[in-house]
Each structure stands twice: as C-alpha cells, then as structure tokens.
Write a protein that holds these residues in place. Structure first.
Motif, PDB file in Angstrom:
ATOM      1  N   PRO A 288       0.841  -1.210   0.000  1.00 54.24           N
ATOM      2  CA  PRO A 288       0.000   0.000   0.000  1.00 54.24           C
ATOM      3  C   PRO A 288       0.880   1.266   0.000  1.00 54.24           C
ATOM      4  N   PRO A 289       0.688   2.185  -0.962  1.00 52.30           N
ATOM      5  CA  PRO A 289       1.544   3.371  -1.054  1.00 52.30           C
ATOM      6  C   PRO A 289       1.557   4.199   0.229  1.00 52.30           C
ATOM      7  N   LEU A 290       0.452   4.160   0.996  1.00 53.74           N
ATOM      8  CA  LEU A 290       0.378   4.960   2.220  1.00 53.74           C
ATOM      9  C   LEU A 290       1.480   4.552   3.208  1.00 53.74           C
ATOM     10  N   GLU A 291       1.855   3.266   3.175  1.00 52.43           N
ATOM     11  CA  GLU A 291       2.873   2.777   4.115  1.00 52.43           C
ATOM     12  C   GLU A 291       4.248   3.391   3.817  1.00 52.43           C
ATOM     13  N   LEU A 292       4.450   3.859   2.582  1.00 56.15           N
ATOM     14  CA  LEU A 292       5.756   4.433   2.226  1.00 56.15           C
ATOM     15  C   LEU A 292       6.007   5.743   2.960  1.00 56.15           C
TER      16      LEU A 292
ATOM     17  N   ASN B 106       7.851   4.524   5.783  1.00 61.81           N
ATOM     18  CA  ASN B 106       9.036   3.733   5.444  1.00 61.81           C
ATOM     19  C   ASN B 106       9.255   3.803   3.942  1.00 61.81           C
ATOM     20  N   ALA B 107      10.060   4.776   3.508  1.00 62.42           N
ATOM     21  CA  ALA B 107      10.191   5.055   2.071  1.00 62.42           C
ATOM     22  C   ALA B 107      10.795   3.885   1.296  1.00 62.42           C
ATOM     23  N   SER B 108      11.594   3.052   1.979  1.00 60.82           N
ATOM     24  CA  SER B 108      12.285   1.992   1.223  1.00 60.82           C
ATOM     25  C   SER B 108      11.466   0.702   1.129  1.00 60.82           C
TER      26      SER B 108
ATOM     27  N   SER C 239       3.685   9.256  -7.741  1.00 60.89           N
ATOM     28  CA  SER C 239       3.878   9.764  -6.381  1.00 60.89           C
ATOM     29  C   SER C 239       4.786   8.827  -5.590  1.00 60.89           C
ATOM     30  N   VAL C 240       4.697   7.522  -5.870  1.00 62.12           N
ATOM     31  CA  VAL C 240       5.587   6.561  -5.195  1.00 62.12           C
ATOM     32  C   VAL C 240       7.033   6.804  -5.641  1.00 62.12           C
ATOM     33  N   MET C 241       7.189   7.003  -6.943  1.00 62.11           N
ATOM     34  CA  MET C 241       8.529   7.229  -7.492  1.00 62.11           C
ATOM     35  C   MET C 241       9.136   8.492  -6.885  1.00 62.11           C
ATOM     36  N   GLU C 242       8.299   9.509  -6.716  1.00 59.54           N
ATOM     37  CA  GLU C 242       8.774  10.772  -6.154  1.00 59.54           C
ATOM     38  C   GLU C 242       9.180  10.574  -4.691  1.00 59.54           C
TER      39      GLU C 242
ATOM     40  N   THR D 206      11.410   9.997 -14.119  1.00 60.35           N
ATOM     41  CA  THR D 206      11.824   8.610 -14.377  1.00 60.35           C
ATOM     42  C   THR D 206      13.340   8.540 -14.564  1.00 60.35           C
ATOM     43  N   GLN D 207      13.920   9.554 -15.192  1.00 62.78           N
ATOM     44  CA  GLN D 207      15.380   9.531 -15.383  1.00 62.78           C
ATOM     45  C   GLN D 207      16.108   9.677 -14.047  1.00 62.78           C
ATOM     46  N   THR D 208      15.598  10.582 -13.193  1.00 64.95           N
ATOM     47  CA  THR D 208      16.221  10.758 -11.874  1.00 64.95           C
ATOM     48  C   THR D 208      16.161   9.443 -11.101  1.00 64.95           C
TER      49      THR D 208
END
Length: 1613
Positions: A1253-1257, A1260-1262, A1281-1284, A1323-1325
């Motif tokens: 679930p993205p909310l958990e990031l 804990n971002a990793s 938003s997850v990638m960011e 995406t490149q970053t």
C-alpha cells in the motif's frame, strides 16, 4: 525637470512653493534649514518635523486651488527630490536617513504632481500578504471597499472567512459594512465555483449610488462585462462529464498534501440543477447552488473582487496601436517595434570635430611625474604636499615634498630588492601591484603610489575588502588575477582589520588570486644604500598605473594609463584650471581614482600644490568640514561632488563666520550628471552671502577611459558665460534635442560642462552601430582623441578596440581623422559657444522599444512623488533587464520601516503613473526592499550591477513588489486567429498525396495469439476464481506487506474464495441482484474478498477510498458523494471505518443520518452462500470504477463482464503473466489500472501479487524497493507519487540500502501507472539514483490509460529472454518537439537541446487487441502521422459509458461510441480526451512490422486556451519550477482569462516576493504569456490526488474562496 533659472536670475531653492518665492524672511529660512537637518540626523520625528514646518510656513502658503490636497506639493525644503546617482561610486547618503539634493528640482516636483493630478486614482488591487510577512498591520481599518482611499478591502476583509478565529461582523458595529455585504450577496452570481465576481461593468467597487443596478446583476451580466477584455475563444470542452461538485459550507484545504481523491469543493446535498455559466472560455458545466457564506462574508469576496479590480485596470491597457504583424504560417513572431512615423528626427547639419585650445609649451615642464617629484623633493623639501585629517577634522599629518620623496624611494628600494621567493626577486619592473588603502589614509596611499612609480612597478589601486561578500568584490578579484597581481600593499592598521583565515593570515576573498600582503609602514621598509638611485626616465608609452572601473553589467575592467598620458593629462588640467605653483586645493573625492586621483595626487605634485584631503568618514560626521577647511586654509580650489554641496546645505546652520571668497574654482566632478545643476544652484543661493562668486562653480565631465573630457574654465580666463538648456524629454528619448516650449511637464534642464580640454579633439557619434558623426541637434556618445586618455582595458584586446580605437566617420563613411578616438560613455551634444552638454551616461541608458531613457531621470521622477514618507532618498536603483527581446525598467528603493503597506503601495502606484506621464514609458517592476539591504558601493551609493544581479537571481528579498507586465510588454506575438479548417475529404487526400500515412496503430491481434489460457474458457471473472479454488486451492495469490516490511496478510485461491462466499452469504437476502454496493476498505485482502463476494451475490461493487481520519473535512465528502452518485444501497466496510463514518467529527463534515445501510465484514459467520449468481449475459455490468479527474470532476465508468475479462487477458498477454510469476504492486487499489492489477489480474492469470500500500511508504520510504529486492521480483508497478517519494526520501540513502542488501538487478520492468504525459525528468532521476543498486537503466517505463480505457499502453518486460527473442518490442523512444508549434496544435520535431524543445517519451507499447487512431478535435477526421490530435481508442476492454446520478449518459455517449467523419466510418471508437500523436519509428516490432510509437501530450480538459493558443499547464509549471531554487512545486490555472500561477515556497518567507518577478519573466520568455496573478504558498498546499496528479481546479476553487492562506498574492498590472 526644468529649472526656471537663467544665468542672471538664480531662484531661491528654499521656497516652499514657487508662488511664494523670495517672500520668506531670512530667519524663517534659517529655521527651516535647521529643522531639515534635525530631521535628516534623526533628532526629530517625521511627524514633529511636519508639525513645526507647517507652523513656520502657515503664514506664507496660499492654498493651491483645484488640486487634491493630498497631491499638494509637499515641498520639503531641499529634500524634495533627489537620490544618489545610481552607478556613481562615491555617493552615500550621510546618515541612513539623509536625503540627497542631487535630483532636486522644484519644477520637476511640480510637473510630477501635476501629472499625478491628471490621473484619476486608478484602483489597483493591492497585493495580499500573510500577517507574518507584514511589517505592521492595521487591523482596525474596517472600511468597506470604496470609502477608503487605500486599495480595496485589504484592511476590512483581510482574512474574513479564512481565519477560524476571525469574528463575524456584527451588524451593530458596522452598518455600512453590513450593507455592503448584503449587496454583494444579492448581486453575486450563484455559481458554485465562485465563477463570477461581484462588481458591475463599470469596474469600480460598489458604492451606494448603484445599489439597484448592482443587485440586478447576475452571473451573465458580470461575464458579459468581462467579455470585452477577453479573447473570444471557444474551447471545445468535449463535453466533460458533469461536474457534480459544489462548494462546502466549511471546506478548507488541508495543509498536509492530502493524498486523497478529494473533489473540487464538496457535496452540499444533491438537489442540484445544472446551469450553464457563460464565461469567456465557452460553456462550462457548473452545478448551481448559492454561494456558501462564512459568517456572512461571501467566500469569494476578497480574491474575486481583487481580480475584478485587476481586470478593470487592465481594461484600459496603454497599448500602442497594433502594427502590421508578420504572420508566418508557423512561427509566433514577436511584434517588431516599428518606428513611430511621427517621432522627432534630427534636422541639423552634420557636426564637425571640436578642437580644444592647443596645449601650451612650458620651458621648465618636467619630463615625467617622478621627475617632478624628484625636483620638488630635493629643491623644496619643506613645502607641504598633503594634509590628512582625522574624523574630528583635525590635521593628523602633513606630508612634505621632501618626506614624500624619501619615503617613496625607501619603498621602491624595498619592493625591488628586499622581497624574494626562492632567491628570485618577487617583483621586477613592469609588474602589477595592488594598492589597498582605506579612504582616510591619503598619505600612505600617496607614498605607495609614488613608490611604485619610482620602482617602475604598476600600481592597481582598489577598495579595501571589508567582508568576504562585498558587492563586486569577486569581480575585483578577477581583475587582480588577470593583471597577474601577486603582492598587495597596505597599511598596518588596514591589514589588522582585514578578515582573517584560521591561520591568522589574511583570508582569500572569493574569486581573488593568492596574494602576499606587504605593510608599507616605516618599520617594514629599508633605507636604500647611498649609491642606489631610482631610474627617472622621460614619460614613455609604458603603463604607469591601472584604474579599475565597473561596467553596467558588473564586470570590472582595468584601464591602463601610460606615463605619457598621465603627464599630458596633468599638463592639460594645469592649463585648463590655471593651476599655479604652491596653490592650496581641498579634495573631497576618493583619491584612488578619477578626479580625486587626477587633481589630488597627480596634478598637485606636478605643480607643488598643497592638498587638504577630506575623508568620506569625516564628511559623514561633519558635512561642512570641506567648507571649513577652504576657509581655514584659504584654499583656491575645491574638488567636490554635488552630493557634498547638498550635504553642506543641510548642515549650514551655525556657521555664520565662514567665507568662501578665497575660492577661484569649485570643481564639480559629477557636473556631467544633468541633475547636478540643482545642487549647484541651491549651493550658490545659500553661500553667495558667504563670499562664493557664481562664476567660480566649474562643472566638469570625465570618464575613467577618457579622463577629463571638458571643464568649465575659471572666470579669469575670459570664457563665454555658462549655458543652460531646457530640453524635451520626449525628444531626448529619440536622441533629438528639442528646446521644450509647450509640454512643461517632461523637461530636463542641463548646464554646460565647459569647453573641451586643451589639445583634445572631441566629436559626438551615434551610440549603436557604425560610429557616424551626429547631427548638431542629435544626442550621441562623446568621443575624445588626445594624448591624455587611457590606452586600453588590461588584457581585453577586443573591448579595447571598440572603446579606445574608435574611428568616427562622416555620413558618407569617410574617417574624420587619422587619429583613433576614445569613447567616453557620456551622452551629450555640443551647444552654442562650443560648450559641451551632457544629458546622461551609457551606464544609465535604457533602450525600451527603441526609445532611450536615462536611469537618473527616472530616479528623479520617482523621488518627486512625495518620497520622504516612504523611501530613503539616495537609496533608489533604476536599471533595465532584458525580457522577451526588449529592455524592461526596474525600480528598486529602500522602504522606511515606518511606512505602512497601504501607503507604500499607494506610493508605488503613483510612481508608476508619474513615470508613465513624464517619460511615456512603463515600469516593468517596482520593488521596495527593507532599509539598508541594497548592496552598497565602496563610498556609499548603491551598487547598481550587484542590485541587478540579485534581482535576476531572486536574492533581493523585497518587502513590496508591483509588476506591470500588462502595460509594459507590447511586443507579444499577435493572438492566433484560428484559420477556417480545410474540408475533411481534401485533408485525407492531401495526407495520402503527401505520402503521410493516416496515424493509426494497434497492438497484437488477440485472436491469433494462441496461449494455453485456461481462464479464456470462462466468461466471468468470478468463475475463474471458483475454478482456481478447486484446481489449485493452495496456490498463493496475494501477499500484503505492512510498513515494517513484514507480511500483514496473505490469501491463497481457496482462502479468497471462502472469504468471498461469506460476504455473498451476508448480502443475499438483504440485497437484490443488480444492487450497487460501496466497498470502503483500506488497501488489503478484505477489499479483494468483498469485491468477489459482491460478484458472487450478483451485486455491483464500487470501490471507494476510505476517509482520512485526520482530514475528515476534505476526504469524507468525497466518500459521501461517490456513495450517492453511484446510487449504492449498502456500504461494506471494517468496524473501525464504520465507527468513523458515524462519528461526531464526521457529522461536522456530512449529514451522517443519510448514509445507506452500513455493514461491517470483520466477523462474518462462516456459512456458504446458497448459490452463486450467474449473470444472464456477459454484457451486464460487472463493477463501477469511480475516480476524480484532475479537473475536479467525479466520473464513474461502467465495466461489463466482457470488458473485465478482455482487460485481464490483454494485460496477461502483454506482461506474460503466469501462475509461476510474482509481481509487486505499489499502487492504490481504488480505480483504473491500479484496481485492475490489485483485484482482477492475479485471479485471472494466477500469478502471485505482492501488494505494497503506497500509504505505508510515508513511514518507510524503502518499503517497496526492499520488497522488490527480497522477493526478487521481475515485474513491478508503481505510481509517480511513489517514485517521487523514493527519489526524495531515498536519494541520499542508496549506500545504506546497499548495506541492507537491497539489490534491484532482478527488475526487468518497472512500470509507472499514469493517466498523463510521461514525466521524463522524474523517471530519469529515479533510474540514475537507483542505478547504484543494480537497477537497469532500461527497466523503467510508463503506461497510459484513461477513463474510457484504463489500459491502452503498457511496456512489457524489456530485459531477459523475451527481449532477446525480440518479442518484447523495442525500448520506448524519446522525441523532441517544438513547444511553440505545440501551442498551435502542431507537432514539429527538433533536435535535442534546441531552444523551446520539449522532450516527449513514448507511453509504452499498445496492448493486444487495442487500436488507436489520432483524430482532429473539431472535424473528427483522421490525422496523418506526427500530427497532433485527440487519441481515440477501440478495444474489447473499453468501458461502456459513464455512470452518473443525472442519467445524462446521452450527453457523453460520444466519449464511448463515436465514429470518424470520413475514412473508416464503421469502427466504433472511444474518445480519450487526451491530445497526442502517433509516429512510425525505424524500429521493428516482434512481428517484423515497423513500430508505431504513441506520444501523449496532455489532457484536453487541462489545457489552457490563451491568446488563441493551447497551452499545457505542465509546460508552464516546468519553466516556473526551474526559475528559482526555492520553488518546490507549481500549479497554474486560468481565471477570467488571467493566468494564475501558484508556487510553493520551500525556503524562508522573505524569499516570497523574489519569486514574483522571476515567475513573470520566465513565463513571458518561454511561453509569451503575461502572468496575471502570482500566489506564493507553503509547501504541500497544491492538492495532489492518489496518482500524484495536481488537482488544479481544486486549487483554483480554494484560491477563489480564499482558503489557501497564501504567503503573498501579487496582482500583476
């Protein structure tokens, strides 16, 4: 600007108004002067000053009739209108609040006031500032808009309706206010998004007289009123689904970025009718409902009325008439400024060069300056050479010629013989040496200077660096570096005061070379041996010294002066000034450069004169010191600047007993500044009584390059009388001299600067291009040819050629002389009697739309607008910056701390008006900065180039800004007129003839793809689950991770089936088949199980994101709305959420009584459902997919069973998903492809899904990347938003992750799920950052889906076996398109890195069974390859239609089934609402066909139609984010055809106002658009939905309802 003075009659400058000239008794004048001084020194307050002054003048001032009292000339004696000359190094106002007499002119003040009186007070919307940014606040000002003179409702309504604490207005306190509110409420439109503003067509705010007409207004009238201002563009809204949102009673945007699909506004009960609101952009759908009020204040009152005010101001823009534009088929051409046919042109004959008198030949003239020193040092050793003073004005030391000679010799010997490095002498003759001496130590400087000359070293005098960050200090360092300076000479005291490094040595300043510092005090120098003598040669062409100069751009150049030029200049000055041996001269100027050096150090030694040097520090303490010294020493000559004369005027109260009768020459070194005339006249007025003769005032003109150009000769030389000219500023702006007669307002009075120097040849040439000689009535740059000018810029041969080796030519192109000329950078002309007049400097020249304006003149005008109250005189900078191919004028002033916001704003608007009337030029930006923050030049004054640099870098930190791009920018391209389209049939023929293929592409054919897909046998997804539960009961399908990375829950095929059965059992009997059920669950297995439970029971599931417990006010209304719009009869949820839905907090946000039945599924009994429901046909509805679009519109689409199965099959084939596979999904499971991947695909294909679930990031971002690594996942999906979150949160932690064994080399493809243009930069970053963890650079790709079809493109595995076999298809390609062409709906491919290029990445490979075509948005015909149009899609998994509460599916039927108007008219297509194009690439697909790439440009709904062109918000936002490091995020939208830019400031609030100009500049430069409103907000205010997309409409409504709590709002004029 005119001085009404002729040579004979000198007006008194002490008059309060010209009308009562000469009538003030002497003692009154005396008292006024004392008052003035008290004020300037801060001994009396402004208020006290005005009171006392008023008393003194009351008997003498008649009322000026017919002038608004507020405009009456507040003629502060002396103080009326001057400031330091920008660019002039030596001027610093004495105390912080001293005013400078430089730009003073009573007549000019009158002219400005008269010009202002002509203007009706145009109401300008005042910028809004957050309280914390305000210097001080005026809370008690509660006037309704029009009763106060301050601009609009800043005081009265500052934050009504936003601050939770603000008290409602009670009727009894403010009847007028109440009355006003009522009127606004009656008259304002009833559109829910506050689409119309409450003001009537006349544009003034409401006043009592028009109540009736106002109340009669409705939205349409208001809209029509605006229509004349706006471009009548029809936007094809391609009928978006109706906006089912309204405005909340208390909707407030949450400050954390709400990760919620919150809807624009919120629901307010659904008895809505749709009303069509006619705005300038065509029709918009708006739901009707009255404006919600907060405590009786219309929510949109503040912002909307300001915008309305802005529109009213802009309705009468001052624009030149439209000229002939070059309309090119393609390019937007900027309007080329055509010369005005009526502009004045020069009519005189061509001038001839003007020759000075011949240089006299004297027999005893020394052969060089060192020779003169030797002569006086040996023959007249006791003769005084230089007296230095301390800060009390006491003589500290008098240097005699003998001392100067011996001390210089000692220093010369020491420098050449006693300094060595590695046994080599450190210096050899010809080396450059820096002289770093403070301004109060002329004696040491003089010894060092002559010591260098005797040692044949080249002195480079520079300022003492005070800090490591001095303005311009870095440039000085470059100069020293380029001159190869290794040694700096200084005094002991100065060396001690320099900033030190840790080691105790002098710090190395930024940009400076490594220097050795040598102290020249006595104890460090050695007496030379008897037999050593310095070489005294004849003056030759080798370099004597280098003088530094700072250019307009801020770079520092070294001007080299040869020995012969130095000598010749001394000779010429001696002859022109009639210097005689042993005269006494008082020097107030900087002795290191220009006139201070020429008169006070060089020519003085030539003539054995005695110089009394007055340091700047003494002048600050006692401005009269120089006059006292003239009196004490009976000095014959004084060298001053107009500033020094002005200061002494302010301070001359107790000095009855001084006499200036000894003066034969008062040299005014900056006499070339046109504004010096007022100081000269005022000074004469006062000091004529003290023995000053009018004819001894001698202005001169000089420049560092040409040295002295002209000087008024002393009276004994029998020269013609001085001249004055009153010139028309309009003429001057066209470089033409016209003596002004009728237009008395805009004139410039100039005095002559005397005759040309002896032995010099002077001419005036055109400023730009070939140096043609000017005509006699034309202003140009003065050029000099003589033996006494500088010879070069050190080390800059190219610039040297332009400046020092100019060859002026006649109109026929013949050189006027074989001698090269030096350009002086002075602008002027030669008047009658061969007198030279200067009207400005090249440094202050601003060329705007082909007309020339002088910075000093603009300063003078600004200061004539009652400046004393608001800004410091002498602390104003005027310069120009280039924006959109023209110069734009910027005015920056220091604001007094006691000036209120309203007053400053009013002063600013009046300055704009004054400059507009007097100079006929618009000011692009006017900024006020806090006191004492502008960078200072070494001796006071403002460092203009540094100020400009700070402005451009966004580092000025103003406290008030007013931008006027609407009035200034007149060279925008012509708005685009839509050409009548070519007929459809001819279009297709044209395409074919041109060899362009129709833009059409498709994925692989599903029918031909043989795979042993068992699931294909089943028509319904629920049957697949039952089959899997029997065939592979223990096969794991789902695994959900929590924030710690541990498994929270799992489900096998059988477990999922059993849980679904329980849900079905609970529903059957309670609900009918076909009922809609809302599933409100956090991401997890419950959601999936209840989804299948609904299908088992024959109900239609609707997945809904649960409300955020911390943010119910924003998120709960969205839940309510989806439940109501989807007509759900039941809500399934968890116990916790059930409690929340019915809680007290929830009741504050929605009507909790109206929820349908709510069931919690936490503890369902284990019982089997009686029997499964079998739908009669697969065309029946399987589920509803609701989401909020970025434009804030809630749209639900219907998915049939057929479409559901087709979707799963297509994704399975594209991504090759099998039961043996594991994929990781970090997406929200509520709508679109995210929902399909969570709930449908695993069941269909049998692969195991690891759900994150993205909310958990957030905690804990990793989490996601660690899971991918742990489970060695090959295929993973995420959102932007997850990638960011990963790039921002983990960017610096890759090392730590590697230590935790996170390895991403297993990933073959990582797909970003999006409904927008691919975000290449992100995406490149991401790829770059995680390359260190083994992520392949080819792994990241994007997908594309939309409401009508959630999966159009997916890029399959591009690594591993499949890629080798070639089945995966080619890597996604990137093309660069011209952004300007895109605005015209055209695609033009350009090279990477070319200007205006925009990279676009292909959105992935088209799915099997999907066909795509590009259609013209208007004609609905097919378009050719690489043409921009709407993307249409045909596929078995298209949704079947919108599901809305209104039952108006028919309105939007064409979104789902539309046909081409010609060509293939049979196929049924769905319109995606996205613009894009197809391009056939050179790559081949698996099938061997050439690959067709689909590029998505952006959503049609989001585009902004401005100036007839189509803009994508993201492009403007990208430019804005790039413009300043502190802009974290940006969103743009339009409101009544004004472009509004909202930026999030990630930095200190003092940077907020820096952003206004930068944002306006970048949007003008890159997009040719004028920003209407700039809103600066805190980070996280721009709302973002779960997919990471900005909710711009939501933001717009928040802004209009005044809910953003902005730090600053700037309304650009």
């Amino acid at each position: 600007m005119a001085e009404r003075t002729s040579t004979g009659f000198l007006t008194m400058m002490l008059e309060p108004t010209p009308a009562v000239a000469m009538t003030l008794p002497a003692e009154v004048r005396e008292k006024l002067a004392e008052l003035e001084l008290e004020l300037s020194e801060g001994d009396i307050t402004q208020k006290g000053y005005e009171k006392k002054r008023g008393k003194l003048l009351a008997p003498y001032i008649p009322q000026i009739q017919g002038v608004d009292p507020s405009l009456q000339i507040d003629n502060r004696i002396q103080a009326s209108s001057q400031a330091l000359l920008p660019g002039s190094k030596h001027n610093k106002s004495r105390a912080a609040n001293t005013r400078d007499e430089r730009f003073r002119s009573d007549l000019h003040t009158e002219a400005v006031q008269a010009a202002l009186a002509k203007y009706k007070e145009r109401k300008m919307p005042m910028p809004s500032k957050r309280r914390s940014v305000l210097v001080q606040s005026s809370v008690e000002a509660c006037t309704p808009p029009d009763t106060s003179s301050a601009s609009e409702d800043e005081g009265s309504l500052r934050r009504q309706g936003r601050l939770a604490t603000s008290t409602p207005y009670q009727g009894h306190g403010h009847p007028a206010v109440e009355h006003w509110f009522n009127r606004v409420i009656q008259g304002s439109s009833t559109s829910s998004s506050a689409s119309s503003t409450s003001s009537h067509p006349g544009g003034r705010s409401v006043t009592t007289t028009n109540t009736t007409s106002h109340a009669a207004l409705n939205a349409n009238a208001a809209a029509t009123a605006l229509a004349d201002f706006m471009a009548h563009t029809q936007l094809d809204n391609h009928s978006a689904p109706p906006d089912v949102t309204g405005l909340s009673e208390r909707s407030s945007l949450h400050t954390e970025r709400p990760q919620v699909a919150s809807v624009r506004g919120v629901s307010r009960g659904y008895n809505h009718h749709i009303s069509v609101m006619e705005t300038a952009d065509g029709c918009e759908w708006r739901s009707e409902g009255s404006l919600s009020l907060t405590d009786g204040v219309p929510v949109n009152s503040r912002v909307s009325s300001k915008i309305q005010q802005l529109l009213n101001t802009l309705k009468r823009p001052k624009r030149p008439p439209l000229r002939e534009f070059f309309v090119d088929d393609f390019e937007e051409l900027l309007d080329v400024q055509q010369p005005d046919p009526n502009q004045p042109k020069p009519e005189g004959q061509h001038m001839s060069a003007l020759e000075g008198e011949p240089l006299g030949v004297a027999n005893n003239w020394p052969p060089s300056l060192p020779a003169a020193l030797q002569r006086w040092g040996t023959t007249q050793p006791k003769s005084p050479c230089l007296t230095g003073l301390d800060n009390a004005g006491k003589p500290v030391y008098t240097l005699t010629y003998g001392k100067l000679w011996t001390r210089s010799q000692k220093l010369a010997y020491t420098l050449l013989n006693k300094l060595s490095t590695r046994n080599e002498p450190l210096l050899v003759p010809g080396d450059r040496v820096a002289l770093v001496f403070p301004n109060n130590d002329p004696v040491m400087f003089m010894v060092a200077f002559y010591g260098c000359l005797l040692a044949e070293l080249v002195p480079v005098p520079i300022e003492v660096p005070l800090t490591r960050k001095d303005a311009g200090s870095q440039q000085i360092g470059f100069l020293l570096g380029s001159c190869g300076v290794t040694l700096a000479l200084t005094t002991d005291a100065c060396q001690k005061g320099l900033p030190k490094a840790q080691t105790g040595e002098v710090a190395t300043f930024k940009g400076w070379p490594r220097l050795l510092w040598f102290v020249t005090d006595g104890k460090h120098v050695v007496k030379p041996p008897k037999d050593w003598h310095p070489p005294i040669r004849e003056a030759g062409n080798d370099i004597a010294y280098i003088e530094y100069k700072t250019s307009k751009e801020g770079s520092t150049m070294g001007i080299t002066v040869s020995h012969s030029a130095m000598l010749a200049h001394c000779h010429a000055l001696t002859q022109a000034c009639g210097y005689t041996e042993a005269e006494t001269i008082t020097n107030v100027l900087d002795f290191k450069r220009e006139a201070g050096l020429w008169h006070g150090v060089l020519t003085s030694v030539m003539n054995r004169m005695h110089v009394i040097s007055i340091p700047y520090s003494l002048m600050k303490v006692n401005p009269l010191s120089w006059i006292q010294k003239v009196h004490t020493y009976k000095a014959r000559v004084a060298v001053v600047k107009s500033r020094d004369m002005h200061w002494s005027l302010l301070a001359q109260r107790d000095q009855r007993d001084i006499s200036l009768s000894s003066l034969r020459m008062l040299i005014v070194a900056d006499g070339a500044n046109p504004w010096s005339i007022s100081s000269c006249d005022a000074f004469l007025n006062v000091f004529q009584a003290r023995g000053l003769r009018p004819e001894v005032i001698c202005p001169c003109a000089s420049s560092p390059e040409a040295m002295t150009v002209a000087i008024r000769r002393p009276p004994e030389m029998g020269v013609p009388p001085p001249g004055k000219a009153v010139l028309s500023m309009g003429g001057l702006s066209h470089s033409v001299i016209r003596v002004d007669t009728e237009e008395k307002l805009s004139v410039l009075t100039v005095q002559d600067v005397g005759q040309v120097m002896p032995g010099a040849l002077v001419c005036v040439v055109r400023v730009e291009g070939t140096p043609y000689l000017c005509q006699t009535d034309e202003v140009g740059e003065i050029c000099v040819s003589s033996g006494s000018t500088g010879i070069a810029y050190y080390g800059l041969p190219g610039m040297t050629k332009n400046i020092f080796e100019t060859i002026p030519v006649t109109s026929s192109g013949i050189p006027i002389s074989d001698r090269p000329f030096t350009r002086t950078s002075l602008l002027g002309f030669v008047g009658p009697d061969s007198l030279v007049f200067v009207v400005g400097k090249m440094d202050g020249l601003m060329v705007v739309s082909g007309r020339r304006h002088n910075a000093d003149d603009v300063v003078a005008t600004a200061l004539a607008v009652e400046p004393m109250k608001f800004v410091y005189r002498g602390r104003i900078a005027v310069f120009s910056v280039s924006v959109l191919h023209d110069e734009r004028i910027i005015v920056v002033a220091e604001q007094r701390p006691d000036a209120s916001e309203e007053d400053s704003f009013q002063w600013m608007s009046r300055v704009l008006q004054a400059i507009d009337s007097i100079h006929q030029v618009g000011v692009y930006c006017l900024a006020l900065v806090p006191a004492n923050t502008l960078p200072k030049a070494p001796l006071g004054g403002i460092h203009i180039s540094e100020t400009k640099q700070r402005f451009l870098e966004g580092a000025l930190h103003p406290c008030n800004v007013l931008m006027c791009p609407h009035t200034c920018v007149t060279n925008l391209p012509k708005p685009r007129q839509k050409q009548p389209e070519v007929g459809p049939a001819s279009m297709i023929v044209g395409n074919l003839v041109a060899g362009k293929r129709i833009a059409q592409a498709c994925g692989r054919d599903v029918a031909q793809l043989e795979d042993n897909d068992q699931a294909r046998k089943f028509l319904y997804i629920q049957d697949v689950l039952q089959w899997r539960a029997q065939a592979t009961p223990d096969h794991p399908l789902f695994l959900v991770l929590n924030a710690k990375g541990t498994v929270a829950s799992t489900a096998s095929c059988l477990q999922l089936h059993k849980r679904a059965e329980r849900v079905a059992a609970a529903l059957i009997g309670r609900l009918n088949t076909g009922d809609h059920v809302a599933l409100v669950y956090p991401p997890g297995i419950d959601l999936i199980a209840t989804f299948y439970g609904c299908l088992y029971a024959g109900c239609v599931p609707v997945t809904v994101r649960p409300p955020h417990p911390q943010n119910l006010a924003t998120t709960l209304p969205t839940v309510k709305m989806i439940v109501e719009v989807s007509k759900s009869v039941c809500i399934l949820t968890t116990q916790a959420i059930m409690k929340l839905l019915k809680s007290k907090e929830a009741a504050a946000a929605v009507d909790v009584k109206s929820w349908p039945m709510v069931l919690d599924t936490d503890d369902l009994p284990r019982k089997k459902s009686p029997q499964m429901y079998k739908p009669p046909t697969p065309e029946m509805l399987a589920y509803l997919d609701f989401s909020v679009s970025t434009t804030g519109i809630l749209a639900g689409v219907k998915m049939s069973h057929t479409a559901t199965s087709a979707l799963c099959r297509s994704i399975k084939l594209q991504c090759e998903l099998y039961p043996s596979r594991q994929i990781a999904i970090c997406l929200d499971p509520y709508c679109g492809l995210g929902f399909a991947l969570w709930c449908l695909c695993s069941v269909y294909s049998g692969h195991q899904s690891i759900l994150v679930p993205p909310l958990e990031l957030e905690s804990n971002a990793s989490l996601w990347l660690a899971a991918v690594s742990q489970y060695k996942v090959r295929v993973t999906f995420c959102s932007y938003s997850v990638m960011e979150m990963c790039t921002k949160g983990l960017g610096s932690q890759t090392e730590a992750l590697r230590l935790r064994n996170v390895n991403l080399s297993c990933v073959r493809t990582c797909m970003v799920v999006a409904e927008e243009r691919p975000r290449i930069a992100l995406t490149q970053t991401f790829s770059k950052i995680f390359k260190d963890l083994g992520l392949s650079p080819r792994a990241v790709s994007t997908t594309f889906g939309c409401r009508v079809n959630v999966a159009i493109c997916l890029q399959p595995n591009r690594l591993g076996k499949l890629a080798e076999q070639g089945t995966a298809g080619p890597d996604p390609t990137t093309v660069y398109v011209d952004m300007r062409a895109l605005r015209h709906d055209r695609v033009r491919l350009v090279e990477r890195g070319s200007p205006h290029s925009l990279p676009l990445m292909e959105s992935g490979k088209i799915l099997p069974g999907v066909k795509v075509i590009i259609a013209n948005t208007e004609t609905k015909g097919p378009l050719g390859d690489s043409h921009l149009g709407e993307i249409w899609v045909s596929s078995p998994h298209n949704a079947t239609g919108y599901y809305t509460v209104y039952g108006e599916e028919a309105l939007h039927a064409d979104h789902f089934n539309t046909k081409l108007s010609f060509g293939d008219t049979q196929t049924v297509w769905a319109r995606t609402g996205y613009l894009g194009f197809l391009r056939r690439t050179d790559l081949t697909d698996a099938s061997g066909e050439r690959h067709d790439a689909l590029y998505v440009v952006g959503s049609l709904d989001e585009t902004l139609e401005l100036r007839g062109m189509r803009y994508h918000p993201i492009d403007i936002e990208t430019s804005v984010i790039r413009s300043h490091k502190s802009i974290a995020e940006c969103a743009v939208f339009t409101w009544t055809n004004l472009l509004v830019v909202v930026v999030e400031l990630e930095g200190s609030e003092q940077e907020a106002l820096d952003l206004v100009a930068l944002v306006t500049n970048v949007v003008l430069e890159e997009h040719y658009l004028i920003v209407g409103v700039v809103v600066v907000v805190d980070p996280g205010v721009i709302p973002i939905n779960s997919r990471g997309e900005k909710q711009r409409m939501h933001l717009r409504d928040g802004f209009l309802a005044d809910q953003l709590d902005p730090i600053y709002v700037a309304y650009n004029m």
